[in-house]
Design a protein around this motif. Sequence first.
Motif, mmCIF file in Angstrom:
data_model
loop_
_atom_site.group_PDB
_atom_site.id
_atom_site.type_symbol
_atom_site.label_atom_id
_atom_site.label_comp_id
_atom_site.label_asym_id
_atom_site.label_seq_id
_atom_site.Cartn_x
_atom_site.Cartn_y
_atom_site.Cartn_z
ATOM 1 N N MET A 1 6.478 26.184 13.950
ATOM 2 C CA MET A 1 6.910 25.203 14.941
ATOM 3 C C MET A 1 6.783 25.767 16.355
ATOM 4 S SD MET A 1 10.569 23.322 15.475
ATOM 5 C CE MET A 1 11.267 24.738 16.296
ATOM 6 N N PHE A 2 7.158 27.044 16.547
ATOM 7 C CA PHE A 2 7.053 27.635 17.878
ATOM 8 C C PHE A 2 5.597 27.764 18.315
ATOM 9 C CE2 PHE A 2 11.468 29.311 17.226
ATOM 10 C CZ PHE A 2 12.030 28.562 18.246
ATOM 11 N N THR A 3 4.701 28.041 17.373
ATOM 12 C CA THR A 3 3.270 28.071 17.703
ATOM 13 C C THR A 3 2.826 26.690 18.190
ATOM 14 O OG1 THR A 3 2.844 29.799 16.090
ATOM 15 C CG2 THR A 3 0.963 28.485 16.787
ATOM 16 N N PHE A 4 3.251 25.659 17.468
ATOM 17 C CA PHE A 4 2.919 24.290 17.859
ATOM 18 C C PHE A 4 3.495 23.963 19.241
ATOM 19 C CE2 PHE A 4 4.587 19.951 18.173
ATOM 20 C CZ PHE A 4 3.395 19.253 18.225
ATOM 21 N N ILE A 5 4.739 24.345 19.479
ATOM 22 C CA ILE A 5 5.384 24.055 20.769
ATOM 23 C C ILE A 5 4.641 24.755 21.899
ATOM 24 C CG2 ILE A 5 7.475 24.483 22.130
ATOM 25 C CD1 ILE A 5 9.072 23.830 19.575
ATOM 26 N N ASN A 6 4.244 26.021 21.696
ATOM 27 C CA ASN A 6 3.503 26.718 22.750
ATOM 28 C C ASN A 6 2.183 26.029 23.042
ATOM 29 O OD1 ASN A 6 5.194 28.685 23.692
ATOM 30 N ND2 ASN A 6 4.436 30.280 22.329
ATOM 31 N N THR A 7 1.505 25.557 21.988
ATOM 32 C CA THR A 7 0.245 24.846 22.192
ATOM 33 C C THR A 7 0.477 23.563 22.978
ATOM 34 O OG1 THR A 7 -0.587 25.746 20.116
ATOM 35 C CG2 THR A 7 -1.748 23.854 21.012
ATOM 36 N N SER A 8 1.524 22.836 22.642
ATOM 37 C CA SER A 8 1.796 21.579 23.357
ATOM 38 C C SER A 8 2.201 21.859 24.798
ATOM 39 C CB SER A 8 2.864 20.756 22.638
ATOM 40 O OG SER A 8 4.132 21.371 22.725
#
Length: 196
Positions: free
Chosen positions: A54-61
């Motif tokens: 989830m944190f990887t996704f949040i950083n990408t967004s």
Amino acid sequence: KRHIAGEKAGELNSLGTSRIENKMGCHGSPTCQIEFDGATGWLIGTPNRGLNHMFTFINTSRLGTAVQGVAAAELAFQNSLWYAKERRSMRSLSGPKEPNQVADAIIHQPSVRTMLLTQKAVSEGGRSMVYECAKIADHMQQAEEAGDEKKAKEMDSQLAFLTPILKGFLTEVGKEAADLGIQVYGGHGFIKDNKA
């Protein structure tokens, strides 16, 4: 949507939108509340690592949001520059710059030049910041592919530090650059038909 079971399409999965959020500001990326009541789910990551994913996704967004800020600044700058070169009003404070015209273009006014240069600095500087983060992300991926966990973790830490800064800073200054675009257009800036 139908889920796939083997080679055949299965039953429709339960999925619905319960409301679209009525956002203020940027309307370019709508958000909504999605309901998954009774839906079938599949694990798409590593078991027990969901929060990390989830944190990887949040950083990408966050990087995508930072790009939106840069895009707002760039578009405001391009439109303002065009308008400042075309719009004629009065003569330059330091004397006529375009004596064959009825008036000088407003680009010769110091306050307009200051606004244009601020927009340009935000746009170009912001783009450079985004590219730097993209380069770090590339190095992280290369380290992961090479099995260098230490370097991958180091790059991931850099990204985790920089991406919220980019998101917060570039969206804020992107908005300020867009506000300057309205100012360059003057009284025409707050009319929908114009590009400001």
